[in-house]
Design a protein around this motif. Structure first.
Motif, PDB file in Angstrom:
ATOM      1  N   SER A  91       0.807  -1.230   0.000  1.00 66.56           N
ATOM      2  CA  SER A  91       0.000   0.000   0.000  1.00 66.56           C
ATOM      3  C   SER A  91       0.832   1.269   0.000  1.00 66.56           C
ATOM      4  O   SER A  91       0.421   2.299   0.531  1.00 66.56           O
ATOM      5  N   TYR A  92       2.034   1.241  -0.589  1.00 68.08           N
ATOM      6  CA  TYR A  92       2.868   2.431  -0.685  1.00 68.08           C
ATOM      7  C   TYR A  92       2.725   3.119  -2.037  1.00 68.08           C
ATOM      8  O   TYR A  92       3.644   3.770  -2.506  1.00 68.08           O
ATOM      9  N   GLY A  93       1.584   2.959  -2.661  1.00 72.84           N
ATOM     10  CA  GLY A  93       1.362   3.572  -3.962  1.00 72.84           C
ATOM     11  C   GLY A  93       1.053   5.058  -3.839  1.00 72.84           C
ATOM     12  O   GLY A  93       1.133   5.648  -2.770  1.00 72.84           O
ATOM     13  N   TRP A  94       0.629   5.645  -4.946  1.00 69.99           N
ATOM     14  CA  TRP A  94       0.360   7.078  -4.955  1.00 69.99           C
ATOM     15  C   TRP A  94      -1.116   7.407  -4.799  1.00 69.99           C
ATOM     16  O   TRP A  94      -1.530   8.554  -4.930  1.00 69.99           O
ATOM     17  N   HIS A  95      -1.926   6.407  -4.436  1.00 71.52           N
ATOM     18  CA  HIS A  95      -3.351   6.648  -4.200  1.00 71.52           C
ATOM     19  C   HIS A  95      -3.570   7.609  -3.023  1.00 71.52           C
ATOM     20  O   HIS A  95      -4.435   8.478  -3.067  1.00 71.52           O
ATOM     21  N   TYR A  96      -2.751   7.479  -1.995  1.00 68.86           N
ATOM     22  CA  TYR A  96      -2.844   8.330  -0.808  1.00 68.86           C
ATOM     23  C   TYR A  96      -2.503   9.775  -1.171  1.00 68.86           C
ATOM     24  O   TYR A  96      -3.187  10.719  -0.762  1.00 68.86           O
ATOM     25  N   ASP A  97      -1.474   9.964  -1.965  1.00 74.02           N
ATOM     26  CA  ASP A  97      -1.057  11.296  -2.389  1.00 74.02           C
ATOM     27  C   ASP A  97      -2.147  11.954  -3.238  1.00 74.02           C
ATOM     28  O   ASP A  97      -2.428  13.145  -3.084  1.00 74.02           O
ATOM     29  N   LEU A  98      -2.749  11.165  -4.121  1.00 77.00           N
ATOM     30  CA  LEU A  98      -3.822  11.685  -4.964  1.00 77.00           C
ATOM     31  C   LEU A  98      -5.032  12.086  -4.117  1.00 77.00           C
ATOM     32  O   LEU A  98      -5.676  13.109  -4.386  1.00 77.00           O
ATOM     33  N   MET A  99      -5.328  11.305  -3.100  1.00 74.86           N
ATOM     34  CA  MET A  99      -6.434  11.635  -2.195  1.00 74.86           C
ATOM     35  C   MET A  99      -6.185  12.989  -1.518  1.00 74.86           C
ATOM     36  O   MET A  99      -7.092  13.816  -1.390  1.00 74.86           O
ATOM     37  N   LEU A 100      -4.934  13.246  -1.124  1.00 75.80           N
ATOM     38  CA  LEU A 100      -4.601  14.528  -0.503  1.00 75.80           C
ATOM     39  C   LEU A 100      -4.718  15.680  -1.496  1.00 75.80           C
ATOM     40  O   LEU A 100      -5.113  16.787  -1.121  1.00 75.80           O
ATOM     41  N   VAL A 101      -4.397  15.430  -2.761  1.00 71.74           N
ATOM     42  CA  VAL A 101      -4.590  16.453  -3.795  1.00 71.74           C
ATOM     43  C   VAL A 101      -6.069  16.806  -3.882  1.00 71.74           C
ATOM     44  O   VAL A 101      -6.450  17.984  -3.878  1.00 71.74           O
ATOM     45  N   ILE A 102      -6.921  15.796  -3.954  1.00 75.25           N
ATOM     46  CA  ILE A 102      -8.374  16.012  -4.074  1.00 75.25           C
ATOM     47  C   ILE A 102      -8.910  16.731  -2.838  1.00 75.25           C
ATOM     48  O   ILE A 102      -9.728  17.656  -2.947  1.00 75.25           O
ATOM     49  N   MET A 103      -8.460  16.349  -1.650  1.00 72.34           N
ATOM     50  CA  MET A 103      -8.909  17.008  -0.422  1.00 72.34           C
ATOM     51  C   MET A 103      -8.555  18.496  -0.452  1.00 72.34           C
ATOM     52  O   MET A 103      -9.373  19.349  -0.083  1.00 72.34           O
ATOM     53  N   ASN A 104      -7.358  18.811  -0.916  1.00 76.62           N
ATOM     54  CA  ASN A 104      -6.951  20.210  -1.000  1.00 76.62           C
ATOM     55  C   ASN A 104      -7.695  20.952  -2.106  1.00 76.62           C
ATOM     56  O   ASN A 104      -7.943  22.157  -1.983  1.00 76.62           O
ATOM     57  N   LEU A 105      -8.075  20.258  -3.172  1.00 74.54           N
ATOM     58  CA  LEU A 105      -8.902  20.881  -4.208  1.00 74.54           C
ATOM     59  C   LEU A 105     -10.268  21.274  -3.639  1.00 74.54           C
ATOM     60  O   LEU A 105     -10.812  22.331  -4.002  1.00 74.54           O
ATOM     61  N   VAL A 106     -10.816  20.452  -2.765  1.00 72.57           N
ATOM     62  CA  VAL A 106     -12.088  20.788  -2.109  1.00 72.57           C
ATOM     63  C   VAL A 106     -11.921  22.054  -1.274  1.00 72.57           C
ATOM     64  O   VAL A 106     -12.785  22.935  -1.287  1.00 72.57           O
ATOM     65  N   VAL A 107     -10.805  22.166  -0.561  1.00 68.27           N
ATOM     66  CA  VAL A 107     -10.544  23.373   0.230  1.00 68.27           C
ATOM     67  C   VAL A 107     -10.444  24.593  -0.685  1.00 68.27           C
ATOM     68  O   VAL A 107     -11.007  25.657  -0.385  1.00 68.27           O
ATOM     69  N   ILE A 108      -9.756  24.457  -1.812  1.00 69.26           N
ATOM     70  CA  ILE A 108      -9.641  25.584  -2.741  1.00 69.26           C
ATOM     71  C   ILE A 108     -11.012  25.972  -3.295  1.00 69.26           C
ATOM     72  O   ILE A 108     -11.375  27.151  -3.330  1.00 69.26           O
ATOM     73  N   ALA A 109     -11.789  24.981  -3.724  1.00 67.96           N
ATOM     74  CA  ALA A 109     -13.099  25.252  -4.334  1.00 67.96           C
ATOM     75  C   ALA A 109     -14.089  25.856  -3.341  1.00 67.96           C
ATOM     76  O   ALA A 109     -14.933  26.674  -3.724  1.00 67.96           O
ATOM     77  N   SER A 110     -13.985  25.485  -2.083  1.00 66.29           N
ATOM     78  CA  SER A 110     -14.943  25.953  -1.071  1.00 66.29           C
ATOM     79  C   SER A 110     -14.426  27.154  -0.285  1.00 66.29           C
ATOM     80  O   SER A 110     -15.174  27.751   0.489  1.00 66.29           O
ATOM     81  N   GLY A 111     -13.162  27.461  -0.443  1.00 64.08           N
ATOM     82  CA  GLY A 111     -12.565  28.513   0.376  1.00 64.08           C
ATOM     83  C   GLY A 111     -12.298  28.059   1.798  1.00 64.08           C
ATOM     84  O   GLY A 111     -11.928  28.861   2.644  1.00 64.08           O
ATOM     85  N   GLY A 112     -12.510  26.776   2.053  1.00 65.41           N
ATOM     86  CA  GLY A 112     -12.269  26.245   3.401  1.00 65.41           C
ATOM     87  C   GLY A 112     -13.459  26.352   4.329  1.00 65.41           C
ATOM     88  O   GLY A 112     -13.385  25.986   5.485  1.00 65.41           O
ATOM     89  N   GLY A 113     -14.547  26.886   3.829  1.00 65.65           N
ATOM     90  CA  GLY A 113     -15.739  27.035   4.662  1.00 65.65           C
ATOM     91  C   GLY A 113     -15.802  28.411   5.314  1.00 65.65           C
ATOM     92  O   GLY A 113     -14.979  29.292   5.064  1.00 65.65           O
ATOM     93  N   ARG A 114     -16.777  28.566   6.162  1.00 66.87           N
ATOM     94  CA  ARG A 114     -17.035  29.858   6.800  1.00 66.87           C
ATOM     95  C   ARG A 114     -16.051  30.174   7.917  1.00 66.87           C
ATOM     96  O   ARG A 114     -15.748  31.333   8.191  1.00 66.87           O
TER      97      ARG A 114
END
Length: 129
Positions: free
Chosen positions: A100-123
């Protein structure tokens, strides 16, 4: 689509930011305090490893406290894209990788940060943009 109360959405975004921060602040701290060991494990110089640690700490704290949240998240995405590039093209690691040392974990973190960018991080942020 089911309507979601704003308080719930903002709570979820805060929890997402807390998780991102936990991952990057601990990783960054490890890079800064155990530079020799970490530089060998990632195959980079001690100077770059320390720089990477400071970038992870700064980005993680920015996302955590909501200070320039979108910029901090974008910086963390750059860090993770570098990690993905290294895993795919240098180490020839597959998506899941061995043990389980693949890049799936890294990609998940990219997507999580994209959500923060798209939402502004919330209120609940201290300083937007």
């Amino acid at each position: 689509m089911v309507p979601v109360p704003g308080i719930f959405a903002n709570t979820v975004l805060l929890l997402l930011r807390l998780m991102i921060a936990a991952i990057f602040v601990t990783s960054g701290w490890s890079h800064v305090t155990k530079t020799e060991e970490r530089s060998k494990s990632i195959g980079m110089s001690k100077g770059f490893t320390r720089f990477l640690g400071v970038a992870e700490l700064a980005g993680g704290l920015g996302v955590l406290f909501g200070v320039l949240t979108q910029i901090a998240a974008a910086g963390l995405i750059l860090v993770m894209l570098g990690a993905i590039q290294k895993k795919i093209f240098v180490w020839h690691t597959g998506f899941w990788g061995e043990k389980s040392y693949g890049w799936h974990y890294d990609l998940m973190l990219v997507i999580m940060n994209l959500v923060v960018i798209a939402s502004g991080g919330g209120r609940w942020v201290l300083l937007a943009r």
